[in-house]
Design a protein around this motif. Structure first.
Motif, PDB file in Angstrom:
ATOM      1  N   GLU A 244       2.826  -7.576   3.619  1.00 58.92           N
ATOM      2  CA  GLU A 244       1.807  -6.694   4.178  1.00 58.92           C
ATOM      3  C   GLU A 244       2.399  -5.326   4.511  1.00 58.92           C
ATOM      4  O   GLU A 244       1.763  -4.284   4.285  1.00 58.92           O
ATOM      5  N   ALA A 245       3.620  -5.306   5.040  1.00 56.72           N
ATOM      6  CA  ALA A 245       4.269  -4.031   5.372  1.00 56.72           C
ATOM      7  C   ALA A 245       4.513  -3.200   4.108  1.00 56.72           C
ATOM      8  O   ALA A 245       4.249  -1.991   4.086  1.00 56.72           O
ATOM      9  N   ARG A 248       1.242  -1.752   2.799  1.00 53.71           N
ATOM     10  CA  ARG A 248       0.793  -0.589   3.576  1.00 53.71           C
ATOM     11  C   ARG A 248       1.617   0.650   3.236  1.00 53.71           C
ATOM     12  O   ARG A 248       1.075   1.750   3.093  1.00 53.71           O
ATOM     13  N   SER A 250       3.160   1.166   0.431  1.00 48.60           N
ATOM     14  CA  SER A 250       2.766   1.519  -0.935  1.00 48.60           C
ATOM     15  C   SER A 250       1.500   2.357  -0.942  1.00 48.60           C
ATOM     16  O   SER A 250       1.397   3.363  -1.659  1.00 48.60           O
ATOM     17  N   ALA A 251       0.504   1.966  -0.129  1.00 49.16           N
ATOM     18  CA  ALA A 251      -0.754   2.716  -0.069  1.00 49.16           C
ATOM     19  C   ALA A 251      -0.548   4.100   0.522  1.00 49.16           C
ATOM     20  O   ALA A 251      -1.113   5.092   0.038  1.00 49.16           O
ATOM     21  N   LEU A 252       0.272   4.190   1.571  1.00 45.89           N
ATOM     22  CA  LEU A 252       0.521   5.485   2.214  1.00 45.89           C
ATOM     23  C   LEU A 252       1.242   6.458   1.278  1.00 45.89           C
ATOM     24  O   LEU A 252       1.003   7.668   1.328  1.00 45.89           O
ATOM     25  N   GLN A 257       4.031  -0.948  -5.492  1.00 41.65           N
ATOM     26  CA  GLN A 257       4.908  -1.632  -4.542  1.00 41.65           C
ATOM     27  C   GLN A 257       6.353  -1.690  -5.037  1.00 41.65           C
ATOM     28  O   GLN A 257       7.287  -1.507  -4.258  1.00 41.65           O
ATOM     29  N   THR A 260       8.248   1.631  -4.274  1.00 37.90           N
ATOM     30  CA  THR A 260       8.315   2.195  -2.922  1.00 37.90           C
ATOM     31  C   THR A 260       9.724   2.655  -2.510  1.00 37.90           C
ATOM     32  O   THR A 260       9.848   3.671  -1.831  1.00 37.90           O
TER      33      THR A 260
END
Length: 393
Positions: A244-245, A248, A250-252, A257, A260
């Motif tokens: 999950e971290a 997040r 990756s999206a930011l 992923q 990153t």
């Protein structure tokens, strides 16, 4: 009379019925002794089971801790229980099974490392967040990867985890690991082909029950290596949290992923460049301000939040070298200002002591420069220096 230990007869047994033999008030609750128990006491690096005593359908008692003394199991409860009472006890199975997964996983890892590198497990702790194992020799990242892979392969084989209490003659012929010298009855836990170790804790029945084995970290420790690891359900939960971290991040970063790390490295370089650029502008600003200051003896006071502590010291030091009067600078927020005070005349320790006594705070320094923290509002600071010329940078 020793307590019958049902957890040795079946490590997967979750409840029992028993008779209360005694109940005495202890330091952390009430110590209850039963005719038999499924509750494992603290031992072998594993913490005690917790759970519930069911006195009746309506009445329950919480089991907070469990200890063993001279073969007798003492259950620490939050309420007293009348001796002679017949009760049903039930352990927190999710907690117990998680501990068994991690403890059995530790045996696998320790056995593999001992076989491959002849290092001994000299310390083991099964904590609430992870498992730590201390070995008396160093391991490289490649060696740790090898051990982790072999341990997980043993899980896939679903080997039996065997428990026995050998007699002294048989024990003398066995090769087994043990961190301490053991007196009395010795219990041996064996994973065929991987490990044989003296241990008093309950374990899973097959290696397949251990689930995932994952090393989290490894650090040098007392000339050897401390390995942090997780097994089973704990490892899965840890993976979910880390996934999950990464998702997040990756999206930011608007990056895949898998990309990153490169995206973060690129951003770090950009931030470094921006910091250097901002620092250059600040140094130029300080230089221009110092050039514009007129010479003289009248004191000056600055309030400037854009400067760091080092930059503020540079400004005040430069101002004090150019002028003969007192120079003092502040940055921060209402009720929590940092200050730097410097001057060519007088003792700044005396000046700052009088200032702090009036407005509140703490500080210290040398005869030429003092610094510290004040707990006053800006208006109170300006009132103290009412004779000063207050300037903005």
């Amino acid at each position: 009379m020793e307590t019958r230990k049902y957890y040795y007869e079946d490590s997967h047994r979750t409840e029992m019925t028993a008779t209360v033999l005694s109940c005495e008030e202890g330091k952390k609750g009430f110590e209850v002794v039963l005719s038999g128990t499924v509750f494992f006491p603290e031992g072998g690096g594993q913490s005690a089971d917790t759970g519930v005593f069911y006195i009746s359908e309506e009445e329950t008692v919480s089991v907070l801790d469990v200890h063993e003394r001279n073969g007798i199991i003492y259950h620490t409860t939050d309420q007293p229980v009348e001796p002679g009472t017949e009760l049903r006890g039930e352990i927190d199975w999710n907690e117990r099974f998680s501990k068994m997964q991690n403890h059995s996983g530790e045996h696998l890892v320790s056995g593999i490392i001992h076989r491959l590198f002849q290092y001994n497990n000299v310390g083991f702790h099964l904590g609430s967040t992870d498992v730590t194992i201390d070995f008396d020799g160093p391991l490289t990242r490649e060696q740790l990867n090898q051990v982790e892979q072999m341990a997980n392969e043993a899980v896939f084989l679903n080997l039996p985890v065997l428990e026995e209490f050998p007699d002294r003659e048989h024990l003398a012929t066995m090769e087994y690991r043990s961190k301490t010298e053991i007196s009395g009855q010795v219990r041996i836990v064996t994973i065929p082909g991987y490990d044989c170790c003296a241990c008093c804790a309950p374990h899973v029945k097959t290696t397949g029950e251990i689930g995932i084995i994952k090393f989290l970290d490894a650090v040098s420790y007392k000339g050897g290596m401390r390995v942090h690891m997780l097994c089973g359900r704990r490892a899965v939960l840890d993976y979910e949290s880390r996934y999950e971290a990464v998702a997040r991040i990756s999206a930011l970063l608007s990056a895949k992923q898998a990309e990153t790390p490169e995206a973060v490295a690129h951003m770090k370089e950009e931030v470094k460049g921006l910091k250097e650029e901002i620092s250059g502008w600040k140094q130029a600003l300080i230089g221009e301000k110092l050039l514009s200051l007129p010479e003289g003896e009248d004191p000056l006071c600055f309030f400037e939040d854009r400067l760091s502590g080092d930059e503020l010291r540079k400004l005040i030091d430069g101002a004090a070298r150019k002028r003969t009067g007192l120079c003092i600078g502040f940055h921060g927020t209402e009720g929590s200002y940092q200050f730097v005070m410097a001057g060519q005349k007088g003792d700044m320790r005396t000046e700052s002591k009088a200032f702090l006594a009036a407005v509140g705070g703490r500080g210290g320094g040398t005869a030429r420069m003092a610094q510290g923290m004040v707990t006053a509002r800006r208006v109170d600071v300006e009132a103290y220096f009412s004779t000063l010329k207050v300037q903005e940078l």
